[in-house]
Write an enzyme that holds these catalytic residues in place. Structure first.
Site, short mmCIF file in Angstrom:
data_model
loop_
_atom_site.label_atom_id
_atom_site.label_comp_id
_atom_site.label_asym_id
_atom_site.label_seq_id
_atom_site.Cartn_x
_atom_site.Cartn_y
_atom_site.Cartn_z
N CYS A 120 20.84 26.82 40.40
CA CYS A 120 19.96 25.95 39.59
C CYS A 120 20.34 24.49 39.86
O CYS A 120 21.52 24.15 39.98
CB CYS A 120 20.12 26.26 38.11
N GLU A 176 36.34 29.24 34.32
CA GLU A 176 36.57 28.52 33.07
C GLU A 176 36.04 29.29 31.87
O GLU A 176 35.02 29.98 31.95
CB GLU A 176 35.93 27.13 33.16
N CYS A 218 27.91 22.24 28.37
CA CYS A 218 27.03 23.16 29.08
C CYS A 218 26.68 22.62 30.47
O CYS A 218 26.31 21.46 30.62
CB CYS A 218 25.78 23.32 28.25
N CYS A 269 22.89 22.49 37.51
CA CYS A 269 24.10 23.21 37.07
C CYS A 269 25.26 22.99 38.03
O CYS A 269 25.15 23.26 39.23
CB CYS A 269 23.78 24.70 36.96
N CYS A 302 32.74 30.80 25.09
CA CYS A 302 31.81 30.80 26.23
C CYS A 302 32.55 31.41 27.41
O CYS A 302 33.57 30.89 27.86
CB CYS A 302 31.39 29.36 26.52
N CYS A 359 28.31 30.90 41.34
CA CYS A 359 27.02 31.51 41.02
C CYS A 359 26.11 31.35 42.22
O CYS A 359 26.12 30.31 42.88
CB CYS A 359 26.40 30.84 39.79
S1 SF4 Z 1 22.55 27.76 35.22
FE1 SF4 Z 1 24.25 27.73 36.70
S2 SF4 Z 1 25.49 29.52 36.22
FE2 SF4 Z 1 23.48 29.80 35.21
S3 SF4 Z 1 22.25 30.94 36.72
FE3 SF4 Z 1 21.82 28.77 37.10
S4 SF4 Z 1 23.31 28.19 38.69
FE4 SF4 Z 1 24.01 30.12 37.82
#
Ligand code: SF4
Length: 386
Positions: A116, A92, A343, A119, A105, A112
């Site tokens: 996190c 995206e 975000c 996220c 963005c 990923c």
């Molecule tokens: S916030 Fe999301 S995209 Fe960014 S490093 Fe952490 S898991 Fe990966």
């Protein structure tokens, strides 16, 4: 022979490619300008290149856009594109218009691997790094598409700022990232200033040092916690790159950075990292230690996270503690909420090829670090999750 995608090259790379074809260096600059400044995808349009060169290019190269899987426009003007990058993966890209700027963005990976807690991308797992061409193609498409769509006059730019804050940890895809940044910065490309291109990282210290050497742009660091105990849980990468190392690295980065501060991103999670005590701990952590500003981000909840957005008054109180200590602090406006473009909401479609998703789904519930005054509601949250 497979055609070479010219979006894969920064100007040095394109120059080397043209030299291999027996062409002079200045031809690469002309070609680069056609691609990035004029948005040309067809060599026959490139009227100041000799016909023989255009024919040669058409035989061995192409300018390959990403396939658009969908486009969604928010009522606030935010636009989100989903690009199909093959193999069942889609990433995206989000355009966020404001009065004085247009920010894009951009994603750097399909998924990923950092994982996190808060996220949505992280919860999807990880498939693969994007190539330089796939990173650049997001900007190439958005800039030229929006110029036509917004009817911009010759020379007017649609995208004035780029933030590498889409899907992925950009510094885990360093080899592809740096040439892409160079295309964004190049005066023959998009000509963006280093201050207007931001790399956002979860804090990979060695790679931040490399970025300082290779291509210093504005830096945003996902901090999200005032101490290692909590950050270990929210941003697992912290176990390898703890906060003290991170702050030292950020200070080194500032010696070369185009801005004289680091932006710390702090996602506000109800009952997890949003107490006034934690704000004070944060002040102690940074005051006198690093030149920084804070960007408090309202959490965008998604079911698998088990987390909630901090109430507005709690965010305000948290911001006041930082501001009263003289630290510049902003609360990010949520944009594109109605199209899941805010975000932490970018999810695309990712084939998790590395079992990141599985690792995330089996980890223990988050440790709550908070004052006794909120113990009741924490207990309730734990029960709800169970
Ligand atoms: S916030 Fe999301 S995209 Fe960014 S490093 Fe952490 S898991 Fe990966």
């Amino acid at each position: 022979m497979n055609a070479v995608n010219l979006l894969e090259f920064d100007l040095d790379g394109l120059t080397a490619f043209c030299e291999q074809l027996g062409e002079k260096r200045f031809r690469a600059t002309q070609l680069f300008r056609w691609i990035h400044q004029k948005g040309a995808a067809d060599f026959s349009q490139m009227s100041d290149l000799a016909k023989s060169l255009r024919d040669k290019l058409a035989a061995v190269a192409h300018i390959k856009p990403l396939a658009i899987a969908s486009e969604q426009a928010s009522t606030d003007g935010t636009i989100k594109w989903l690009f199909d990058v093959g193999g069942g993966d889609a990433v995206e890209t989000v355009f966020i218009p404001e009065d004085d700027r247009g920010t894009l963005c951009v994603s750097s990976q399909a998924g990923c691997a950092v994982g996190c807690r808060f996220c949505s991308t992280g919860h999807q797992g990880f498939s693969r790094n994007l190539t330089t061409g796939e990173i650049v193609a997001q900007l190439w498409f958005a800039e030229h598409h929006l110029r036509r769509r917004l009817n911009l006059a010759e020379g007017e730019r649609a995208i004035t700022n780029v933030v590498m804050m889409g899907m992925g940890e950009p510094l885990q895809n360093y080899a592809a990232l740096v040439p892409a940044l160079k295309v964004m910065l190049d005066d023959h490309g998009y000509g963006l200033s280093r201050r207007r291109v931001t790399v956002s990282t979860s804090g990979m210290t060695r790679m931040i040092d490399r970025l300082r050497e290779d291509c210093p742009v504005a830096l945003a660091v996902s901090l999200h916690a005032p101490n290692d105990a909590l950050r270990d849980d929210l941003v697992p990468l912290n176990r390898k790159h703890p906060i003290a190392d991170l702050l030292q690295t950020c200070n080194r980065y500032l010696e070369a950075a185009p801005r004289d501060f680091i932006t710390f991103e702090y996602c506000m999670l109800d009952g997890v990292n949003d107490s006034p005590e934690q704000a004070k701990e944060l002040v102690e952590l940074v005051r006198g230690n690093i030149s920084c500003k804070f960007n408090l981000i309202p959490f965008n909840p998604f079911p698998a996270s088990g987390l909630k957005r901090s109430p507005r008054e709690r965010v305000t109180a948290f911001a006041h503690v930082l501001q009263d200590a003289g630290i510049v602090t902003t609360v990010r406006k949520t944009r594109g909420d109605d199209i899941d473009a805010a975000c932490g909401q970018l999810a695309g479609e990712v084939q998790d090829r590395t079992r990141v998703k599985q690792r995330i789904s089996t980890r223990a519930p988050i440790q709550i670090h908070r004052s006794a005054a909120h113990a009741g509601s924490v207990q309730k949250k734990q029960e709800t999750k169970a």
